[in-house]
Write a protein that holds these residues in place. Structure first.
Motif, mmCIF file in Angstrom:
data_model
loop_
_atom_site.group_PDB
_atom_site.id
_atom_site.type_symbol
_atom_site.label_atom_id
_atom_site.label_comp_id
_atom_site.label_asym_id
_atom_site.label_seq_id
_atom_site.Cartn_x
_atom_site.Cartn_y
_atom_site.Cartn_z
ATOM 1 N N SER A 149 17.797 -22.757 -9.403
ATOM 2 C CA SER A 149 16.359 -22.491 -9.473
ATOM 3 C C SER A 149 16.006 -21.184 -8.772
ATOM 4 O O SER A 149 15.178 -20.410 -9.260
ATOM 5 C CB SER A 149 15.586 -23.653 -8.853
ATOM 6 O OG SER A 149 15.797 -24.846 -9.585
ATOM 7 N N ARG A 154 12.510 -18.838 -8.926
ATOM 8 C CA ARG A 154 11.668 -19.834 -8.271
ATOM 9 C C ARG A 154 11.617 -19.527 -6.768
ATOM 10 O O ARG A 154 12.533 -18.953 -6.203
ATOM 11 C CB ARG A 154 12.200 -21.240 -8.470
ATOM 12 C CG ARG A 154 12.336 -21.688 -9.922
ATOM 13 C CD ARG A 154 11.023 -21.639 -10.683
ATOM 14 N NE ARG A 154 10.877 -20.385 -11.411
ATOM 15 C CZ ARG A 154 9.769 -20.036 -12.056
ATOM 16 N NH1 ARG A 154 8.718 -20.818 -12.046
ATOM 17 N NH2 ARG A 154 9.722 -18.897 -12.698
ATOM 18 N N THR A 495 9.329 -16.132 -20.971
ATOM 19 C CA THR A 495 10.379 -16.803 -20.213
ATOM 20 C C THR A 495 11.355 -15.781 -19.654
ATOM 21 O O THR A 495 11.527 -14.695 -20.219
ATOM 22 C CB THR A 495 11.126 -17.827 -21.091
ATOM 23 O OG1 THR A 495 12.104 -18.509 -20.311
ATOM 24 C CG2 THR A 495 11.816 -17.140 -22.262
ATOM 25 N N GLU A 503 11.155 -23.769 -18.190
ATOM 26 C CA GLU A 503 10.532 -22.846 -17.245
ATOM 27 C C GLU A 503 9.994 -21.654 -18.027
ATOM 28 O O GLU A 503 10.609 -20.595 -18.109
ATOM 29 C CB GLU A 503 11.541 -22.403 -16.181
ATOM 30 C CG GLU A 503 12.048 -23.540 -15.317
ATOM 31 C CD GLU A 503 13.070 -23.086 -14.292
ATOM 32 O OE1 GLU A 503 13.325 -21.862 -14.219
ATOM 33 O OE2 GLU A 503 13.617 -23.938 -13.579
#
Length: 624
Positions: A149, A154, A495, A503
């Motif tokens: 992630s 993220r 994306t 995501e």
């Protein structure tokens, strides 16, 4: 900015061997390998870590250590290290606390929570630790998902939540104690918990929650390549120079600009450079740059194309943030999250300053969540600097747009075009982080589930990055359409990774693929239906939303009916090519060739009705 280091330290025990420790090491390395390859970060691994290894490696990091990760046996006061048995956490805490750029210490061992306060006392800002003994399999899965992630932009907090979410869905059974705890568990023995990992932030350092791994490099292109570009172009040389900024966010662009010849990497023919810019920007922006490349004479048309490039870029940036803000409002159900999107009419939309709205919208967004597109932070920093090139270019472009609305100058177009190109270059450079993302059109999503095999999703989708709009076609390769995650259909999405569509950011109803809404049967599908036709939301009038084609400048599209569609359009209108509703009864009577089909009157299906519904929902959510 020096390249930050992620240090991975692992130590096993012959008497209580952890079979998954090497899998954890390799899994984390694999998830971070792309960032390491692009030189955004440096990953150092020590799979048989001793205290001397750790102290030497950390000392040699020269203040660049960003994350320290330990995997192995632990307790509340000690770590197991190779060849030395137990190593005191106090000494390690002091070593790590001296690292001024350290963001996080991750101790992936049993019952390590007792070390958190010691680390805080020595200056560490954030720690991931465990409250009880943890299972080896789950420890490995948790760590790999966390770093995966992080690698996909993220924040630390988002990555932690993603890792805990994985365990809740894939590992819902109770953890088995002591499998990463050969050392005596600190304090009183506790019952195993389902999710023992915790993210602990030192008081006064909440900013660490929102920290991310780097997503750009300070150096873009080598100086000799920049000089080569400058000498290869007269018109558009400032536009071409944006490649330098784009390479800071996507170093792979450099490989597209060069080739191996006689064992040396040399520039390719510079005539191909404009196409590289166009292909690495999302099509709404790339389409405008394409018009600049095709029309390089210093005339009225070029002035319009330069201003149109600025306008569309501003709209795309604004709509990305607005979509993100709406997502936050919808998910959080927080009535305090408000934003008044302007209701523009045809008469004033083209003079609306979308770029001026980016900063206040961003400031509102970051109060409730980290932006989906992290790189906006750099644009906002430029906007906050009154003397920045960004603010000066913005002010100049707004001034010239107002003057053009009053009438074109008769003289000095060559100088005007040059200054406009310089200013547009600044705006494009500030938006060049979009080269790190992909814009996709997603028409339909279906499930593919062969017997005894896991479900996959087949997406009728295509990439909206190309050198010419005719190339904006849906993927015909079925393997490329099959994904392990899905996203919203009937949408244009943004994306960072096509294989992680869960995501992504939905840009509907602001940017659309007009051909998505035809809804023809598969047996009727033609090559033309497989081509994306991209439009952007422009104005609202008489309850309809009007969208403009991005195949030309917005000035041209504003006055050309064939470049417009609206949400009150029926299926019959669409199939007959009637993009804009007739404006008078006199127009209604003009049917010289008897082409009007009475059956069309009864076909009142609204082709773009979904978009109007979404727009009204957004206004209701953001302005309750």
């Amino acid at each position: 900015m020096s390249t930050p280091i992620i240090y991975l330290a692992f130590a096993n025990d012959r008497d209580d061997y952890l079979v998954n420790l090497k899998n954890e090491s390799r899994g984390i390395r694999d998830k971070l390998s792309e960032l390491d390859r692009k030189e955004y970060i440096r990953v150092n691994r020590e799979e048989s870590a001793s205290s001397s290894d750790i102290f030497t490696d950390v000392a040699e990091s020269e203040g660049r250590l960003a994350i320290f990760h330990y995997g192995g046996h632990a307790n509340g006061t000690r770590l197991h290290l190779e060849g030395e048995g137990e190593g005191a956490a106090e000494g390690l805490a002091q070593l790590l606390g001296d690292q001024e750029n350290l963001l996080l210490v991750f101790i992936n061992g049993c019952s390590s929570k007792g070390q958190v306060q010691t680390l805080f006392d020595h200056g560490v800002k954030a720690v991931i630790a465990t409250s009880v003994a943890i299972n080896d399999d789950k420890a490995t899965a948790f760590a790999i998902r966390f770093y995966e992630s992080l690698a996909h932009r993220r924040t630390i907090e988002q990555a932690f939540n993603a890792a805990t979410g994985l365990l809740r869905t894939d590992h819902s059974d109770k953890l088995q104690p002591h499998q990463r705890g050969v050392l005596k568990v600190w304090g009183d023995q506790q019952e195993p918990e389902e999710l023992p990992w915790g993210l602990y932030i030192k008081e006064g350092h909440d900013e660490v929650r929102h920290a991310k791994l780097p997503y750009y490099r300070e150096i873009g292109l080598p100086k000799d390549l920049i000089q080569y570009m400058g000498s290869s172009f007269t018109a558009n040389r400032y536009i071409i120079s944006v490649l330098d900024e784009m390479c800071k966010f996507n170093p792979d662009i450099y490989d597209q600009m060069t080739e191996m010849r006689d064992g040396k990497r040399v520039p390719i023919d510079s005539s191909r450079y404009p196409g590289i810019i166009i292909e690495n920007f999302p099509w709404p922006i790339g389409s405008q740059i394409l018009e600049l490349i095709k029309n390089d004479a210093p005339d009225r048309t070029r002035v319009e194309h330069l201003l149109s490039t600025y306008i569309v870029t501003s709209m795309v940036l604004y709509y990305i943030l607005l979509s993100d803000f709406w997502e936050a409002r919808y998910k959080l159900k927080d009535a305090s999250i408000l934003w008044d999107h302007p209701h523009l009419a045809k008469t004033n939309w083209i003079d609306y300053d979308y770029l001026a709205q980016v900063k206040p919208l961003y400031d509102s967004l970051v109060k409730v969540k980290s932006p989906f597109v992290t790189e906006f932070e750099m644009l906002i920093n430029a906007a906050n600097d009154a003397d920045s090139h960004f603010n000066k270019a913005h002010a100049y472009l707004e001034q010239q747009r107002a003057l053009v609305s009053e009438g074109f100058p008769e003289e000095g177009l060559d100088k005007l075009c040059l200054k406009l190109e310089q200013a547009v270059r600044v705006i494009l450079a500030q938006a060049s982080f979009l080269a790190n993302y992909r814009m996709l059109t997603v028409r339909n999503v279906s499930i593919d589930k062969p017997r005894f095999e896991p479900a996959r999703y087949e997406l009728d989708m295509g990439r909206l990055n190309a050198q010419q709009n005719v190339m904006l076609k849906l993927y015909q390769d079925r393997l490329r359409r099959l994904k392990t995650s899905y996203c919203d259909s009937s949408s244009v999405i943004l994306t960072a990774n096509e294989d992680r569509l869960g995501e992504s950011l939905n840009l509907s109803p602001f940017i659309i693929d007009k051909n998505t809404f035809v809804r023809v049967k598969k047996s009727e599908t033609t090559d033309q239906d497989r081509i994306a036709h991209i439009f952007i939301l422009a104005w609202e009038e008489e309850g309809r939303l009007y969208y403009l084609s991005l195949n030309h400048s917005v000035y041209h599209a504003k006055e050309t009916r064939s470049d417009q569609v609206h949400t009150d359009q029926t299926r019959a209108d669409y199939l007959n090519g009637k993009n804009v509703k007739k404006e008078s009864a006199e127009d209604e009577e003009l049917d010289f060739f008897g082409e009007h089909d009475e059956s069309d009157v009864h076909d009142d299906t609204r082709v773009f009705e979904l978009l109007k519904q979404q727009f009204d929902m957004m206004n209701a959510d953001l302005n309750p």
